[in-house]
Design a protein around this motif. Structure first.
Motif, mmCIF file in Angstrom:
data_model
loop_
_atom_site.group_PDB
_atom_site.id
_atom_site.type_symbol
_atom_site.label_atom_id
_atom_site.label_comp_id
_atom_site.label_asym_id
_atom_site.label_seq_id
_atom_site.Cartn_x
_atom_site.Cartn_y
_atom_site.Cartn_z
ATOM 1 N N PRO A 185 -9.119 3.811 1.279
ATOM 2 C CA PRO A 185 -8.371 2.943 0.349
ATOM 3 C C PRO A 185 -6.876 2.844 0.701
ATOM 4 O O PRO A 185 -6.268 1.785 0.520
ATOM 5 N N VAL A 186 -6.312 3.918 1.214
ATOM 6 C CA VAL A 186 -4.900 3.906 1.614
ATOM 7 C C VAL A 186 -4.715 2.975 2.814
ATOM 8 O O VAL A 186 -3.784 2.169 2.857
ATOM 9 N N MET A 187 -5.634 3.073 3.758
ATOM 10 C CA MET A 187 -5.537 2.226 4.958
ATOM 11 C C MET A 187 -5.748 0.752 4.592
ATOM 12 O O MET A 187 -5.112 -0.132 5.164
ATOM 13 N N GLU A 188 -6.653 0.518 3.638
ATOM 14 C CA GLU A 188 -6.889 -0.873 3.216
ATOM 15 C C GLU A 188 -5.645 -1.465 2.559
ATOM 16 O O GLU A 188 -5.310 -2.628 2.773
ATOM 17 N N LEU A 189 -4.951 -0.651 1.766
ATOM 18 C CA LEU A 189 -3.707 -1.134 1.152
ATOM 19 C C LEU A 189 -2.627 -1.344 2.218
ATOM 20 O O LEU A 189 -1.864 -2.312 2.158
ATOM 21 N N ALA A 190 -2.583 -0.462 3.205
ATOM 22 C CA ALA A 190 -1.612 -0.628 4.295
ATOM 23 C C ALA A 190 -1.854 -1.955 5.011
ATOM 24 O O ALA A 190 -0.905 -2.678 5.350
ATOM 25 N N GLU A 191 -3.123 -2.275 5.211
ATOM 26 C CA GLU A 191 -3.460 -3.547 5.865
ATOM 27 C C GLU A 191 -3.076 -4.732 4.976
ATOM 28 O O GLU A 191 -2.486 -5.709 5.444
ATOM 29 N N MET A 192 -3.368 -4.597 3.699
ATOM 30 C CA MET A 192 -3.059 -5.680 2.768
ATOM 31 C C MET A 192 -1.550 -5.950 2.700
ATOM 32 O O MET A 192 -1.107 -7.085 2.738
ATOM 33 N N TYR A 193 -0.756 -4.882 2.625
ATOM 34 C CA TYR A 193 0.703 -5.050 2.546
ATOM 35 C C TYR A 193 1.333 -5.252 3.931
ATOM 36 O O TYR A 193 2.528 -5.510 4.018
ATOM 37 N N ASP A 194 0.518 -5.037 4.976
ATOM 38 C CA ASP A 194 1.000 -5.109 6.359
ATOM 39 C C ASP A 194 2.181 -4.155 6.600
ATOM 40 O O ASP A 194 3.253 -4.543 7.060
ATOM 41 N N ILE A 195 1.945 -2.887 6.248
ATOM 42 C CA ILE A 195 2.967 -1.849 6.448
ATOM 43 C C ILE A 195 2.370 -0.694 7.277
ATOM 44 O O ILE A 195 1.160 -0.466 7.238
ATOM 45 N N TYR A 219 5.002 8.960 0.076
ATOM 46 C CA TYR A 219 4.167 10.111 0.461
ATOM 47 C C TYR A 219 3.016 10.199 -0.532
ATOM 48 O O TYR A 219 3.251 10.362 -1.737
ATOM 49 N N VAL A 220 1.785 10.082 -0.060
ATOM 50 C CA VAL A 220 0.644 10.155 -0.980
ATOM 51 C C VAL A 220 -0.431 11.110 -0.469
ATOM 52 O O VAL A 220 -0.518 11.395 0.719
ATOM 53 N N ASN A 221 -1.240 11.585 -1.426
ATOM 54 C CA ASN A 221 -2.383 12.447 -1.115
ATOM 55 C C ASN A 221 -3.664 11.681 -1.428
ATOM 56 O O ASN A 221 -4.001 11.496 -2.599
ATOM 57 N N PRO A 222 -4.398 11.243 -0.410
ATOM 58 C CA PRO A 222 -5.602 10.432 -0.627
ATOM 59 C C PRO A 222 -6.650 11.115 -1.505
ATOM 60 O O PRO A 222 -7.451 10.442 -2.153
ATOM 61 N N ASP A 228 -2.360 4.225 -7.136
ATOM 62 C CA ASP A 228 -1.402 3.730 -8.147
ATOM 63 C C ASP A 228 0.041 4.015 -7.722
ATOM 64 O O ASP A 228 0.909 3.158 -7.820
ATOM 65 N N ILE A 229 0.286 5.248 -7.253
ATOM 66 C CA ILE A 229 1.636 5.620 -6.798
ATOM 67 C C ILE A 229 2.046 4.725 -5.627
ATOM 68 O O ILE A 229 3.157 4.195 -5.580
ATOM 69 N N LEU A 230 1.104 4.558 -4.723
ATOM 70 C CA LEU A 230 1.373 3.745 -3.532
ATOM 71 C C LEU A 230 1.789 2.315 -3.926
ATOM 72 O O LEU A 230 2.827 1.808 -3.490
ATOM 73 N N LYS A 231 0.993 1.702 -4.785
ATOM 74 C CA LYS A 231 1.294 0.319 -5.213
ATOM 75 C C LYS A 231 2.633 0.263 -5.938
ATOM 76 O O LYS A 231 3.424 -0.656 -5.732
ATOM 77 N N GLU A 232 2.891 1.241 -6.797
ATOM 78 C CA GLU A 232 4.129 1.240 -7.566
ATOM 79 C C GLU A 232 5.353 1.287 -6.642
ATOM 80 O O GLU A 232 6.295 0.508 -6.807
ATOM 81 N N TYR A 233 5.317 2.187 -5.661
ATOM 82 C CA TYR A 233 6.493 2.331 -4.787
ATOM 83 C C TYR A 233 6.653 1.140 -3.844
ATOM 84 O O TYR A 233 7.777 0.749 -3.525
ATOM 85 N N ILE A 234 5.547 0.566 -3.413
ATOM 86 C CA ILE A 234 5.645 -0.591 -2.509
ATOM 87 C C ILE A 234 6.115 -1.824 -3.298
ATOM 88 O O ILE A 234 7.046 -2.518 -2.901
ATOM 89 N N GLU A 235 5.454 -2.055 -4.423
ATOM 90 C CA GLU A 235 5.717 -3.300 -5.147
ATOM 91 C C GLU A 235 6.992 -3.247 -5.988
ATOM 92 O O GLU A 235 7.731 -4.220 -6.058
#
Ligand code: ZN
Length: 242
Positions: A110-120, A67-70, A78-85
């Protein structure tokens, strides 16, 4: 019939909601109602450790999403990357209403770009003006066509927003619908027939709703047995790639 719950929360909402949930009672309900897996997030962007604790305790039953707040910028990514990785989280939860950003605001990119990068997949709350209306969510989906975006609640309580959720999902094939909190069973069948049989899925939104209430909407939607099975289970299994 087997089920997958595409949307529930663990933790304490407090405030106006005055409700909370703990993972042991969620698992107990899952066992009672044949729910194989639950897509789980916390109560807000500051309590992701609640989801992580639940996932560690029941790794086979939980599909954890962060759960993140853009609007928090660097802290958010940072939170997003930490929890995914580091913790194996597999999706992202956004709530424009709660965090007061418009769904298609640039801060979300940026959140959507990370979602695309991780394919989630990204799971976004819908149905409350002015922030989380289907048209704004569609503008975000249009800008990020490779990201699978779930419109949680598919317009929620307002008939016009529910209709818009279906219209926008028909227009953009990266939009998926989840039906918790949406009162009209008939719209589940309409989505199945006109948006696509694989793009409407069952969810509960624990602790806001009880599983039996949400289940009844699918059961009484007018769908045949195969359709009900798709909404309860098959579609989510394919969507979550599990
Ligand atoms: Zn929710």
């Amino acid at each position: 019939m087997k089920k997958i719950d595409l949307h529930s929360h663990v933790g304490n909402f407090g405030s106006w909601a005055g409700i909370k949930s703990d993972i042991d009672s969620i698992i107990k309900n899952m066992d009672t109602y044949e729910i194989e897996k639950t897509v789980l997030c916390s109560a807000n962007q500051n309590t992701n450790e609640d989801t992580n604790d639940a996932f560690k305790k029941y790794p086979d039953r939980i599909f954890p999403i962060v759960y993140v707040n853009p609007l928090e910028g660097r802290k958010c990514t940072d939170i997003l990357k930490e929890y995914i990785e580091n913790f194996g989280f597999k999706g992202i939860k956004l709530n424009p209403l709660k965090n007061a950003f418009v769904a298609d605001e640039e801060a979300v990119d940026p959140v959507m770009e990370l979602a695309e990068m991780y394919d989630i997949p990204v799971f976004m709350h819908s149905g409350h003006p002015p922030y989380s209306l289907p048209w704004s969510i569609a503008l975000l989906a249009e800008r990020h066509p490779k990201v699978r975006l779930v419109m949680i609640h598919m317009g929620h309580g307002h008939g016009v927003y529910i209709d818009a959720a279906l219209k926008m999902a028909r227009r953009y094939d990266n939009i998926y619908l989840e039906m918790s909190g949406m009162p009209m069973g008939s719209k589940i069948k309409e989505a199945y027939d006109t948006v696509g049989r694989n793009r409407i899925m069952f969810g509960i939104d624990t602790p806001f709703h009880h599983p039996t209430v949400e289940m009844q909407k699918v059961i009484t939607s007018g769908l045949d047995e195969k359709g009900i099975e798709d909404v309860f289970y098959n579609n989510a299994k394919e969507f979550l790639r599990i």
